[in-house]
Motif scaffolding. Structure first.
Motif, short mmCIF file in Angstrom:
data_model
loop_
_atom_site.label_atom_id
_atom_site.label_comp_id
_atom_site.label_asym_id
_atom_site.label_seq_id
_atom_site.Cartn_x
_atom_site.Cartn_y
_atom_site.Cartn_z
N CYS A 168 54.02 -11.48 -8.01
CA CYS A 168 53.38 -12.43 -8.92
C CYS A 168 52.26 -13.16 -8.21
O CYS A 168 51.24 -13.50 -8.78
N VAL A 204 57.76 -15.85 -17.34
CA VAL A 204 57.50 -14.93 -18.45
C VAL A 204 58.13 -13.58 -18.16
O VAL A 204 58.82 -13.00 -18.99
N PHE A 205 57.94 -13.10 -16.95
CA PHE A 205 58.42 -11.76 -16.64
C PHE A 205 59.93 -11.67 -16.73
O PHE A 205 60.48 -10.75 -17.32
N LEU A 230 59.54 -9.78 -6.28
CA LEU A 230 58.88 -10.06 -7.55
C LEU A 230 57.98 -11.29 -7.44
O LEU A 230 56.84 -11.29 -7.94
N PHE A 257 50.06 -7.75 -10.14
CA PHE A 257 51.13 -7.17 -10.95
C PHE A 257 50.76 -7.16 -12.43
O PHE A 257 51.61 -6.99 -13.28
N ARG A 298 54.13 -17.34 -14.61
CA ARG A 298 54.12 -15.87 -14.71
C ARG A 298 55.49 -15.30 -14.44
O ARG A 298 55.96 -14.39 -15.12
N PHE A 299 56.11 -15.83 -13.41
CA PHE A 299 57.44 -15.37 -13.04
C PHE A 299 58.41 -15.61 -14.21
O PHE A 299 59.19 -14.74 -14.59
N GLN A 356 52.79 -19.10 -21.96
CA GLN A 356 53.52 -19.34 -20.71
C GLN A 356 54.37 -20.59 -20.82
O GLN A 356 55.47 -20.65 -20.29
N ILE A 387 51.59 -19.32 -11.22
CA ILE A 387 52.42 -18.22 -10.70
C ILE A 387 53.88 -18.43 -11.11
O ILE A 387 54.57 -17.48 -11.50
N PHE A 390 62.29 -11.06 -19.91
CA PHE A 390 62.68 -9.74 -20.42
C PHE A 390 64.18 -9.51 -20.25
O PHE A 390 64.81 -8.84 -21.05
N LEU A 417 51.96 -6.91 -16.14
CA LEU A 417 53.30 -7.48 -16.35
C LEU A 417 53.30 -8.98 -16.08
O LEU A 417 53.85 -9.75 -16.85
N THR A 418 52.77 -9.40 -14.96
CA THR A 418 52.58 -10.82 -14.71
C THR A 418 51.14 -11.02 -14.29
O THR A 418 50.78 -10.53 -13.24
N PRO A 419 50.31 -11.67 -15.01
CA PRO A 419 50.52 -12.24 -16.33
C PRO A 419 50.67 -11.16 -17.39
O PRO A 419 50.04 -10.09 -17.27
N LEU A 420 51.44 -11.46 -18.36
CA LEU A 420 51.78 -10.46 -19.38
C LEU A 420 50.59 -10.21 -20.31
O LEU A 420 50.07 -11.14 -20.90
N PRO A 438 45.10 -10.49 -10.57
CA PRO A 438 46.54 -10.52 -10.34
C PRO A 438 47.06 -9.10 -10.10
O PRO A 438 46.77 -8.20 -10.87
#
Lengths: 365, 512
Positions: free
Chosen positions: B452, A146-147, B448, B462, A143-144, A11, A140, A150, B465-468, B460
């Motif tokens: 998250c 990371v997503f 989104l 989602f 996480r955002f 992350q 959080i 893409f 995907l989050t966390p991947l 979590p």
């Protein structure tokens, strides 16, 4: 105590990538070209090497104080009062970075997409979204980051399409502008590469051994440097030097020039994705700045301060609205960034070595 | 901290057992006193029946509520044997002649409680105790396939309104002593039975204590359907996304139990609540596993695509028509322009009119009997679809967009998720109408960020995907061959991650 806020090393990589890649993405080839001409791509590579040096300094500092952010290190090393002043300066500096994001984003949208919409509307939209995400905990936000990384892939592919019309002769003669000019070009990239300084604040929240952290930031830096180099090479090879002089957002012009069967104006798609990158840059700076403010007030959670910091950032962004002030502001932010973000940590590290102050009693993994 | 929580839990349990020992008068030795007490306590309800039998040297009274009991059973198993009993000395005499589940009780309130549960009470003259015989009989719907969750291949049974039958349907599928059931009674007035099912040694213990804690804290007069329970224990009620999976399919429930999730069943509701779940659980159907894995993966990707279509397509169209028509290629501009040109409404209004019409048709169609339902189909399909275009109110292209949107929102195999998609669509459309693509991007980001942030019982929402977690893609976004799924998904934090070892060892043997 910080368990809620820890993030993994993976992350960390994406957090730093997303902080760095943002506003300057579209105009980077132009800003560099103005100074170092066809050797702009060497400038960005050199900038990457500098970033790596600074990252090592940050990492060394972090290794001496494994659980402390820069805000907590400052008072320990340079005294309480001076430390508080510096903490304030740091937080303000990061707030300025986030207003820089707002300013460039607002003006670009005005030129490219929403000509008739007042600029404060688009800025406020970004501020609201930023506050919503910025109020969450670090995990959080990471996480955002990371997503949305893409989407970088989409940008990569879109730009890759330009290589079918590329003329690599434009890159020649190589290194002719002289190494000093190339170095000066690297300085122009400051605004684009700033963001790795996030490590100063989020470094202590990263889990795992210190070596892994260094590896993570190195990967992030390598990725960003190569991505920027790729963008610069793509636009240098696509536009002739004469064209480069007159197009301030080369990447967008480049994307605009090709169309698919279903989408005619690809640049709109590009801008839409770019906006997500801008948001992450904004939010990441917002988080860092409000953590600073929280430390200043001795509060454990940053959430409360996010709206205020975002409000200040928005106010600054709304006041700086013409070309001249923007130019001045950019210069100011770049230079202040150089001093505060790049050189002060080095001084701190030296002080720490000289006075042999370091965090004790904490297992350095 | 954990220790502290555990102790707190124990205290709660103790309190509970205290409460179950109902206070109230003991049974009187005079039978008539008992009968009057019961009559008064039940407000002289008309379906309370009392039969006195005088036989040999003793008198008995049989008390039951006729709407709750099996009368033939009472006749055959209680009244007839009583007549054969010539003398009565102690409790054993009764217990031996009645071949039903019988307990003796000494508390009148307890006796009345049993009565309401469908038991039959048996008082013997001058004795200060009563027998409570289990004679419940409830009419049950037969086990049919749930109409909202049909599959092409695979098991065709579904849950019904009886809790006992539902648990049986699950137990039948998992012949394992680790399958654990815990009962709660929720609702101060209704005392509805709620069952918590989980695999012991698999489901996360923290999760179970947390659910127990939340259920224990419910203080309400009644919970009607399971969705009451859902709203009372879910993490964020103000989220548009459902945080528990509702299903009427025992096979789906079983698969989720074996992934380490927890199931809640409420008496008188045919739906099981599965938790914790992730966003992608809603896009899985038993059909994915009943077909070949290529197909299963393809279906899942189509369903996920349907989500983006259902949420994004109308807003994309509005943004293009209102702001960025230059995105369209030359060949497409003409047909779109010619169909939009003479429409009196802006695209947002056009889309709102059509989407709300579709919502209306749908709401009207749900509760109508099938015979009248056809009328709705004709009115909706022909009149609104065709006439609205020839009247020049709505453009052709908008109709196509709305139709695709409507179809897409029904692809998801869960009605709750389909409902959320229908709601989320509207802010997207408003944003698109005010800011074009920029508005859509902001809406997308807010959703989104929300995804998250959202958690379902510490998981979590989602994920993966989050966390991947790339390894968890195998059985969430994709559906790889069964022998590839060696580990369970990580999101419910199961106690054992390994689900199987190499099941295709025979491949190696063949090589030798």
């Amino acid at each position: 105590m910080k368990s809620e806020h820890t993030i993994t090393q993976g992350q960390l990589v994406f957090y730093i990538i997303q902080t760095q890649i943002g506003i300057a993405l579209l105009s980077l080839p132009y800003t560099l070209f103005k100074v170092s001409k066809q050797d702009a791509w060497i400038s960005i590579l050199i900038a990457g090497i500098f970033v790596q040096i600074f990252l090592v300094i940050f990492w060394l500092l972090n290794s001496r104080f494994p659980t402390l952010t820069i805000y907590e290190i400052l008072p320990k090393l340079i005294g309480k009062i001076l430390g508080k002043v510096m903490v304030f300066l740091y937080a303000f500096q990061f707030t300025l970075f986030s207003s820089a994001v707002l300013i460039f984003y607002g003006h670009l949208l005005k030129i490219w997409v929403l000509e008739n919409t007042p600029i404060f509307v688009v800025i406020l939209l970004l501020v609201f979204t930023g506050v919503y995400l910025g109020k969450q905990n670090l995990r959080i936000i990471a996480r955002f980051s990371v997503f949305v990384s893409f989407f970088l892939l989409v940008l990569f592919v879109l730009v890759a399409l330009s290589f079918k019309d590329a003329n690599f002769l434009y890159l020649l003669p190589m290194a002719k502008t002289g190494w000093f000019t190339i170095l000066k070009g690297s300085k122009e990239a400051t605004l684009a590469i700033l963001g790795f300084d996030a490590y100063l604040v989020i470094g202590p929240f990263v889990q795992g051994p210190a070596k892994g952290k260094l590896k993570a930031v190195t990967i992030a830096n390598l990725f960003v440097t190569l991505f920027y180099t790729y963008l610069v090479v793509a636009s240098l090879a696509y536009f002739s030097p004469e064209e480069m002089k007159i197009i301030p957002e080369p990447i967008l012009y480049l994307i605009k020039s090709f169309s698919f069967g279903v989408v005619e104006r690809t640049d709109l798609v590009f801008i839409s994705i770019w906006m997500v990158m801008v948001t992450t840059s904004f939010v990441n700076y917002l988080y860092i700045a409000s953590t600073g403010v929280a430390t200043l007030f001795g509060q454990p959670s940053h959430s409360k301060f996010v709206p205020y910091v975002a409000g200040v950032a928005a106010l600054i962004a709304l006041f700086i609205d013409n070309r001249e002030t923007i130019k001045f502001f950019t210069k100011f932010v770049t230079n202040a960034g150089m001093v505060l973000v790049l050189f002060l940590p080095l001084i701190l590290l030296l002080i720490s070595y000289l006075t042999r102050k370091k965090e004790t009693g904490v297992k350095n993994y | 901290m954990v220790l502290f929580k555990k102790r707190k839990k124990k205290n709660n349990l103790l309190k509970k057992t205290d409460q179950t020992q109902v206070e109230g008068p003991l049974i009187f030795s005079d039978m008539n006193d008992n009968l009057t007490y019961i009559k008064n306590h039940l407000n002289h309800t008309a379906d309370l029946k009392i039969q006195t039998i005088r036989n040999g040297d003793f008198e008995t009274a049989i008390v039951f509520i006729e709407t709750l009991v099996d009368k033939e059973l009472i006749q055959d198993k209680i009244i007839d044997p009583l007549f054969q009993l010539k003398s009565f000395k102690d409790r054993e005499d009764i217990a031996t002649v009645i071949n039903l589940e019988t307990i003796s009780c000494s508390n009148l309130s307890q006796a009345v409680n049993d009565l309401i549960n469908g038991n039959t009470l048996l008082f013997v003259s001058t004795r200060a105790y009563a027998f409570s015989v289990n004679t419940q009989k409830f009419g049950n719907r037969s086990i049919t396939e749930p109409s909202s969750e049909k599959v092409v291949r695979g098991a065709h049974d579904g849950f019904i309104e009886s809790l006992g039958v539902n648990i049986q349907l699950i137990r039948k599928r998992i012949l394992n002593p680790n399958l654990t059931v815990k009962y709660f009674s929720v609702g101060k007035e209704t005392k509805t039975k709620v069952a918590l099912l989980y695999m012991n040694q698999l489901a996360n213990t923290y999760l179970i204590t947390e659910i127990e804690r939340r259920i224990d804290s419910i203080s309400t007069d009644f919970i009607m359907p399971s969705s009451y329970l859902e709203e009372l224990i879910e993490d964020s009620s103000f989220s548009p996304f459902p945080q528990m999976l509702n299903t009427e399919r025992p096979d789906r429930t079983m698969a989720n139990l074996l992934e380490g999730r927890v199931v809640l069943l409420v008496d008188n509701t045919p739906t099981a609540l599965i938790l914790p779940v992730t966003f992608f659980s809603f896009y899985q159907s038993p059909d994915d596993y009943n077909s070949r894995f290529f197909l299963g993966t393809f279906f899942r990707i189509v369903r996920l695509l349907s989500f983006s279509l259902a949420v994004g397509l109308p807003s994309l169209y509005i943004a293009i028509i209102a702001f960025h028509y230059e995105v369209l290629p030359d060949q497409l501009i003409l047909p779109v322009k010619s169909s939009v040109e003479n429409i009196p409404f802006p695209p947002l209004l056009e889309a709102l009119i059509m989407l709300i019409t579709i919502e209306l048709i749908q709401e009207a169609g749900i509760r109508l009997p099938t015979t009248i339902g056809q009328t709705i189909g004709i009115v909706g399909g022909l009149v609104i679809g065709d006439a609205v275009v020839s009247a020049g109110l709505i453009s052709n292209t908008m109709l196509v967009v709305v139709a695709i949107t409507a179809i897409s929102s029904f692809v998801v195999p869960s009605t709750e998720m389909s409902g959320s998609m229908r709601i989320i669509r509207f802010p997207f459309m408003l944003a698109a109408a005010t800011m074009g693509f920029i508005g859509i991007v902001f809406c997308f980001m807010v959703i989104l960020i929300h995804l998250c942030k959202l958690e379902s019982f510490g998981t979590p929402y989602f994920a993966p995907l989050t966390p991947l977690r790339i390894t968890d893609f195998k059985d969430s976004i994709l559906r790889l061959p069964i022998w590839k799924l060696n580990n369970r998904p990580l999101d419910p934090h199961p106690q054992q991650l390994k689900q199987q070892s190499n099941s295709r060892d025979w491949g190696k043997d063949d090589e030798k």
